[in-house]
Design a protein around this motif. Structure first.
Motif, PDB file in Angstrom:
ATOM      1  N   VAL A 104       0.851  -1.193   0.000  1.00 39.74           N
ATOM      2  CA  VAL A 104       0.000   0.000   0.000  1.00 39.74           C
ATOM      3  C   VAL A 104       0.884   1.239   0.000  1.00 39.74           C
ATOM      4  O   VAL A 104       0.675   2.177  -0.765  1.00 39.74           O
ATOM      5  N   ALA A 105       1.921   1.232   0.846  1.00 37.43           N
ATOM      6  CA  ALA A 105       2.832   2.380   0.917  1.00 37.43           C
ATOM      7  C   ALA A 105       3.497   2.605  -0.434  1.00 37.43           C
ATOM      8  O   ALA A 105       3.680   3.740  -0.872  1.00 37.43           O
ATOM      9  N   ARG A 106       3.822   1.521  -1.106  1.00 36.79           N
ATOM     10  CA  ARG A 106       4.456   1.680  -2.425  1.00 36.79           C
ATOM     11  C   ARG A 106       3.477   2.254  -3.439  1.00 36.79           C
ATOM     12  O   ARG A 106       3.850   3.080  -4.266  1.00 36.79           O
ATOM     13  N   LEU A 137       1.383   4.338  -2.825  1.00 34.77           N
ATOM     14  CA  LEU A 137       1.271   5.772  -2.510  1.00 34.77           C
ATOM     15  C   LEU A 137       2.521   6.528  -2.990  1.00 34.77           C
ATOM     16  O   LEU A 137       2.649   7.726  -2.758  1.00 34.77           O
TER      17      LEU A 137
END
Lengths: 344, 249
Positions: free
Chosen positions: B151-153, B155
């Motif tokens: 998920v962070a990636r 973003l």
């Protein structure tokens, strides 16, 4: 805008098989399918979490199939929302903006704006650990929207919510969509999410995207018998067609056009008229039927009927049902237009 | 209603707790009746130097285990590769080897470079304690849902940024716990140090030295100081870990 071409991927005992679809900017595409259909796997391929075995993903004409997730501009919200539990709500929403090196003031402004739009401004200083499921969902959506991605991928976003909260958030999601105008792919197994949010609908079963179209069209004209059954349709009959007549069991049904040989047809229950007297009309199929039982569906009553050897289901409003005073084992007349019949 | 079974289990457990606590309590309390010897030891430069050596070397060994062990823990948690089981076994092996043998192996492998110097003490400590840091880091990273990293990636964060802003902070509690255990294991090591680096003298070696040369009573003040320092540092670090991690360890 986003085009998926012949995408295939094998994963353990499961495989995605030649998935094709295209969505336009601002469209809300709902992918509907039972559990285990491969919906999450498809979203993960689009997000860049894994590379497909074959096929392409194009975003605004550019091939992004092998691009890493951070370079795709596609935000992903997994089923459990994927919040960063060690951060406050503000820092969760600000994460993508910090990565993009926005100025501190600009980050604050944008986070507050999106938080206001999603009614979570009062939560900004809270730790995400202490949020309710509904609040967590809003934070995840805010975090995705704030970076203005090309597409947002939502994996069963309402599955962890109780019915009342789900209905409330469904209404709000419609509002957010209008106000924030984002492009989304939303996977779910729930019909009401598809009906209330989708501009376009894809039906996914056993790793295949079996039908893609406007929501109304897919629901009214399911392409295969499997889709019709998945969508809850009854009255699927098989018979031998000779021109415009279908012979099934002991009845003759007039079809909308000419067919020959074995065919399967579906008669939507809501398109069957019930009356105490025979309705004479050349455009209609008319039969005498016995009411075997009825089932309360809320605003509607489902009548289970026997027409010679065939079982049919018909929907009737509760008011009509009471007016007509229908009882079990009673004789009624059923009629439906040939144009209401869907031939697979 | 009285829960007889729980009482029975608690009694068995109490025996072990008593067995563990009695030697510490007896040693410390006996020394408290002989405060002069304790004060004398605290003013003895040899004792103070040995305490410094013990704390310094165990801390350095722990920091080295963190620098090299945390990345290894991440790889073991996230990647599947040929030989992964072998690497995992290598990490765990030092726990099963007698520590005098560890000392001999280290001397055979690195010979003069580690003989009777700080490097030797640190090498011996690292060998016997690194597995705690590696395994705790591995468990910590395994407990972080990989989807959150993705998920962070999505973003926009690179793999490196995701590691430092998502994976590492979420695994930090577990890593910190492992580091405390590593430090405790390092400062309690004697066998391998005796063989590799008798000098510069660490407190644990000095205790043995005094015991061999002057008897039980002479070695007790240093032993008590070592017990108290270890307990204070250990308990403090554990409390910090509990507060930071929001749970117990």
């Amino acid at each position: 805008m986003l085009k998926v071409e012949d995408l295939s991927k094998s994963w353990k005992d499961f495989s995605l098989k030649r998935i094709n679809f295209e969505i336009q900017k601002g469209e809300y595409f709902v992918i509907l399918g039972p559990s285990g259909a491969g919906k999450t796997l498809l979203l993960e391929a689009i997000a860049g979490i894994f590379i497909p075995d074959s096929g392409r993903i194009l975003l605004n004409g550019e091939d992004i199939t092998e691009k890493p997730p951070e370079k795709r501009e596609i935000a992903y919200i997994p089923q459990n929302y994927g919040l960063f539990d060690h951060m406050k709500v503000f820092d969760n929403i600000a994460y993508g903006l910090k990565v993009r090196k926005f100025a501190r003031e600009e980050i604050r402004k944008q986070v507050e704006e999106i938080a206001k739009a999603l009614d979570i401004k009062h939560l900004l200083d809270r730790k995400v650990k202490n949020l309710s499921a509904g609040e967590r969902q809003r934070v995840a959506i805010a975090r995705a929207i704030v970076i203005s991605p090309q597409v947002i991928l939502l994996d069963e976003p309402f599955s962890n919510l109780d019915v009342n909260l789900k209905n409330k958030l469904l209404r709000e999601m419609k509002r957010w969509r209008r106000e924030l105008n984002f492009t989304a792919i939303h996977v779910t197994h729930s019909f009401d999410e598809a009906l209330s949010l989708g501009d376009k609908l894809g039906i996914m079963m056993n790793g295949k995207m079996d039908q893609v179209g406007e929501v109304k069209e897919v629901f009214s004209k399911p392409k295969t018998e499997d889709i019709a059954r998945f969508l809850g349709y009854e009255n699927i009959l098989e018979g031998h067609a000779e021109g415009k007549i279908l012979y099934s069991e002991n009845i003759k049904i007039e079809l909308p056009q000419e067919f020959y040989g074995r065919v399967r047809v579906m008669i939507p229950p809501q398109n069957i008229l019930i009356s105490k007297n025979m309705i004479f009309s050349s455009a209609r199929n008319n039969f005498k039927a016995i009411v075997e039982e009825f089932e309360d569906l809320g605003a509607l009553i489902k009548l289970k009927l026997r027409v010679n050897g065939i079982k049919l289901a018909a929907h009737l409003t509760k008011a009509s049902f009471v007016d007509m005073g229908i009882k079990e084992d009673e004789e009624v007349y059923v009629s439906f237009k040939s144009t209401a019949i869907h031939v697979f | 209603m009285k829960d007889n079974f729980s009482v029975f289990l608690a009694s068995l457990g109490a025996f072990l707790v008593a067995f563990l606590i009695i030697p510490i309590a007896v040693t410390v309390s006996t020394q408290l009746f002989d405060l002069n010897a304790l004060i004398k030891a605290l003013n003895d430069e040899v004792v103070l130097n040995s305490l410094f050596n013990s704390i310094f070397t165990s801390t350095v060994a722990t920091l080295i285990s963190l620098v090299f062990g945390v990345p290894l823990g991440y790889v073991l948690a996230r990647k599947n590769f040929k030989g992964k089981n072998f690497i995992q076994a290598v990490v765990d092996i030092p726990v099963t080897i007698p520590h005098s043998v560890v000392g001999i192996m280290l001397l055979f492998a690195y010979s003069e470079a580690i003989l009777d110097n700080y490097l030797g003490i640190i090498a011996a400590m690292l060998f016997v304690s690194a597995s705690f840091t590696v395994n705790s880091a591995r468990d910590g990273f395994m407990s972080v849902n990989e989807k959150i990293e993705y998920v962070a990636r999505t973003l926009g964060a690179s793999k490196v940024r995701v590691f430092f802003t998502i994976s590492l902070p979420l695994a930090l509690h577990s890593i910190f716990t492992g580091a405390i255990m590593s430090w405790a294991r390092a400062i309690s090591e004697v066998g391998a140090i005796l063989i590799v680096a008798y000098y510069p003298k660490t407190a644990q070696v000095l205790v043995m030295d005094y015991f061999n040369n002057y008897g039980l009573s002479a070695s007790r003040p240093i032993a008590v100081i070592l017990i108290l320092i270890s307990l204070v540092i250990f308990v403090t670090l554990r409390r910090v870990a509990v507060v930071k991690g929001g749970g117990s360890i």
